[in-house]
Design a protein around this motif. Structure first.
Motif, mmCIF file in Angstrom:
data_model
loop_
_atom_site.group_PDB
_atom_site.id
_atom_site.type_symbol
_atom_site.label_atom_id
_atom_site.label_comp_id
_atom_site.label_asym_id
_atom_site.label_seq_id
_atom_site.Cartn_x
_atom_site.Cartn_y
_atom_site.Cartn_z
ATOM 1 N N SER A 195 -4.194 -3.018 -5.017
ATOM 2 C CA SER A 195 -4.964 -3.782 -6.004
ATOM 3 C C SER A 195 -4.119 -4.888 -6.635
ATOM 4 O O SER A 195 -4.571 -6.032 -6.785
ATOM 5 C CB SER A 195 -5.499 -2.833 -7.084
ATOM 6 O OG SER A 195 -6.175 -3.541 -8.105
ATOM 7 N N HIS A 198 -3.619 -7.704 -4.094
ATOM 8 C CA HIS A 198 -4.803 -8.560 -3.992
ATOM 9 C C HIS A 198 -4.903 -9.504 -5.187
ATOM 10 O O HIS A 198 -5.256 -10.684 -5.033
ATOM 11 C CB HIS A 198 -6.062 -7.695 -3.904
ATOM 12 C CG HIS A 198 -6.196 -6.975 -2.598
ATOM 13 N ND1 HIS A 198 -7.089 -5.941 -2.405
ATOM 14 C CD2 HIS A 198 -5.553 -7.139 -1.407
ATOM 15 C CE1 HIS A 198 -6.985 -5.501 -1.155
ATOM 16 N NE2 HIS A 198 -6.060 -6.201 -0.542
ATOM 17 N N ARG A 199 -4.573 -8.991 -6.362
ATOM 18 C CA ARG A 199 -4.616 -9.824 -7.563
ATOM 19 C C ARG A 199 -3.622 -10.974 -7.475
ATOM 20 O O ARG A 199 -3.842 -12.056 -8.026
ATOM 21 C CB ARG A 199 -4.324 -8.962 -8.798
ATOM 22 C CG ARG A 199 -4.592 -9.660 -10.120
ATOM 23 C CD ARG A 199 -4.335 -8.718 -11.277
ATOM 24 N NE ARG A 199 -2.908 -8.449 -11.448
ATOM 25 C CZ ARG A 199 -2.404 -7.274 -11.777
ATOM 26 N NH1 ARG A 199 -3.193 -6.234 -11.943
ATOM 27 N NH2 ARG A 199 -1.105 -7.129 -11.936
ATOM 28 N N HIS A 227 -2.908 -12.452 -4.709
ATOM 29 C CA HIS A 227 -3.280 -13.208 -3.507
ATOM 30 C C HIS A 227 -2.350 -12.919 -2.333
ATOM 31 O O HIS A 227 -2.082 -13.807 -1.519
ATOM 32 C CB HIS A 227 -3.308 -14.715 -3.799
ATOM 33 C CG HIS A 227 -4.208 -15.083 -4.931
ATOM 34 N ND1 HIS A 227 -5.585 -15.068 -4.838
ATOM 35 C CD2 HIS A 227 -3.912 -15.450 -6.212
ATOM 36 C CE1 HIS A 227 -6.100 -15.419 -6.003
ATOM 37 N NE2 HIS A 227 -5.113 -15.652 -6.859
ATOM 38 N N ASP A 260 -1.811 -10.859 1.115
ATOM 39 C CA ASP A 260 -2.579 -10.182 2.143
ATOM 40 C C ASP A 260 -1.882 -8.884 2.547
ATOM 41 O O ASP A 260 -0.690 -8.871 2.842
ATOM 42 C CB ASP A 260 -2.727 -11.087 3.377
ATOM 43 C CG ASP A 260 -3.602 -10.443 4.449
ATOM 44 O OD1 ASP A 260 -3.064 -9.624 5.221
ATOM 45 O OD2 ASP A 260 -4.802 -10.745 4.507
ATOM 46 N N SER A 298 -2.985 -0.530 6.867
ATOM 47 C CA SER A 298 -2.211 -1.113 5.758
ATOM 48 C C SER A 298 -0.771 -1.412 6.143
ATOM 49 O O SER A 298 0.035 -1.759 5.273
ATOM 50 C CB SER A 298 -2.230 -0.175 4.546
ATOM 51 O OG SER A 298 -1.531 1.030 4.825
ATOM 52 N N SER A 316 2.428 -16.563 0.974
ATOM 53 C CA SER A 316 1.362 -16.189 0.056
ATOM 54 C C SER A 316 0.616 -17.419 -0.450
ATOM 55 O O SER A 316 -0.591 -17.398 -0.622
ATOM 56 C CB SER A 316 1.936 -15.395 -1.129
ATOM 57 O OG SER A 316 2.827 -16.189 -1.880
#
Length: 364
Positions: free
Chosen positions: A261, A264-265, A267, A269, A338, A351
């Protein structure tokens, strides 16, 4: 000398299990004519019983096969997914054995009050099963030791007087870390679990043992407590490191999900820019994207095995001082989406490159 000493006392269900090469729970299933035992295994247990001259305690056997068998279950774990699997395992095994369960829950990982524990003991329980972290809680175990109640401790290591049922946490973490290194990762992050649990320290030890075998691997360690919230804090700390890890190994799935999480916050991948792996293989591992590569800990089976061993303990002669039951079940590495080799582009540049520009029309 050890064999001679064994002959001087009455054989126990533990002796039968050792002779037959099976668990005490399997011996209990054979003695009580329960289903689920391979015919060849059943024959081996029966032969061991004859060879040792083992005679079940008939009064205790009557007790443990009766509908009056009452087992206390003490738990307080921050992971709802872990507890769901644990309680499912306990409920399923209790239904097979006709046992009645009495649940006692602590709050926020803390044990129930001493008075609540004492009330549970006074209610006439035949034995008690503890989920981690309470399976290693001095406050809980002291009350139960004083009450002389048989105890099964799930996920615990070497608890005096208790039946311990666990996996090899150190080996599991070692194997997972070697998987990350084999993928090419040389900057690893690790999130430690509850510092009050031996399993947390064993997993950290396994991680560090694998790292020591490979030159050029650097590590960053963050402290968690097995909760999602602690995983968020640990994820922020690890991803602020300079240089940041290319792979993070969290000590349970809840904390690993929190790190995904956070990624993702930011950015990032997963797994192209950050590999994340967990531990437990609970539903938390498959209810996010990408689903987690993780260590499969058979939580349901651990709970069921602990209850079976507890019932066998209730139905057996008292163990000698110093005798221990330490049942270690198998684990496995479950590969999902993952994990990936580290990117060849600098992580910070990658990123930024992964983010679409707000000024670039789609398709350009």
């Amino acid at each position: 000398m050890k064999e001679r000493a064994r002959r001087l006392r009455s054989p126990t269900i533990i002796d039968v299990a050792a002779r037959a090469g099976v668990s005490p729970m399997t011996v209990s299933r054979v003695i009580n004519d329960r289903p689920g035992v391979d015919p060849a295994t059943r024959a081996g247990v029966q032969q061991a019983i004859v060879e040792l001259g083992y005679t079940p305690n008939l009064a205790a056997r009557s007790l443990v096969t009766s509908a009056e068998l009452k087992i206390g279950v003490v738990y307080s774990n921050p992971s709802a997914a872990f507890m769901s699997d644990f309680l499912t395992g306990v409920f399923e095994e209790a239904s097979v054995r006709g046992a009645r369960l009495v649940l006692l829950k602590g709050e926020d990982g803390h044990p129930p009050s001493q008075s609540a524990l004492e009330d549970l003991v006074r209610s006439g329980i035949s034995g008690l099963i503890c989920a981690p972290p309470l399976s290693e809680s001095p406050a809980v175990l002291k009350v139960l030791h004083m009450a002389r109640v048989p105890v099964a401790a799930v996920g615990a290591h070497g608890v005096e007087g208790a039946i311990c049922v666990r996996i090899d946490d150190r080996l599991a973490a070692y194997e997972m870390t070697r998987e990350l290194i084999a993928l090419g990762h040389r900057r690893l992050g690790f999130v430690v679990g509850n510092p009050g649990q031996v399993a947390s320290l064993q997993r950290l030890d396994g991680f560090q043992a694998a790292v020591r075998e490979h030159a050029g691997v650097t590590t960053t360690i963050a402290q968690g407590d097995f909760s999602f919230a602690s995983g968020l804090a640990a994820g922020d700390a690890l991803l602020q490191a300079d240089p940041r890890p290319t792979a993070i190994f969290a000590s349970n799935d809840d904390m690993a999900a929190a790190i995904v999480s956070v990624a993702h916050r930011r950015h990032l991948d997963v797994p192209a820019e950050l590999t994340v792996v967990g531990f437990d293989d609970t539903t938390a591992a498959v209810t996010l994207w990408p689903p987690l590569t993780t260590v499969h800990q058979p939580v349901r089976r651990l709970a069921a095995e602990a209850l079976g061993l507890l019932v066998a303990e209730i139905g057996a002669p008292p163990r000698k001082a110093g005798e221990r039951i330490d049942q270690v079940l198998d684990h496995a590495i479950v590969q999902r989406q993952s994990t990936a080799p580290p990117g060849t582009i600098d992580p910070d540049r990658q990123s930024h490159a992964a983010r679409p520009s707000m000024n670039t029309p789609p398709g350009d």
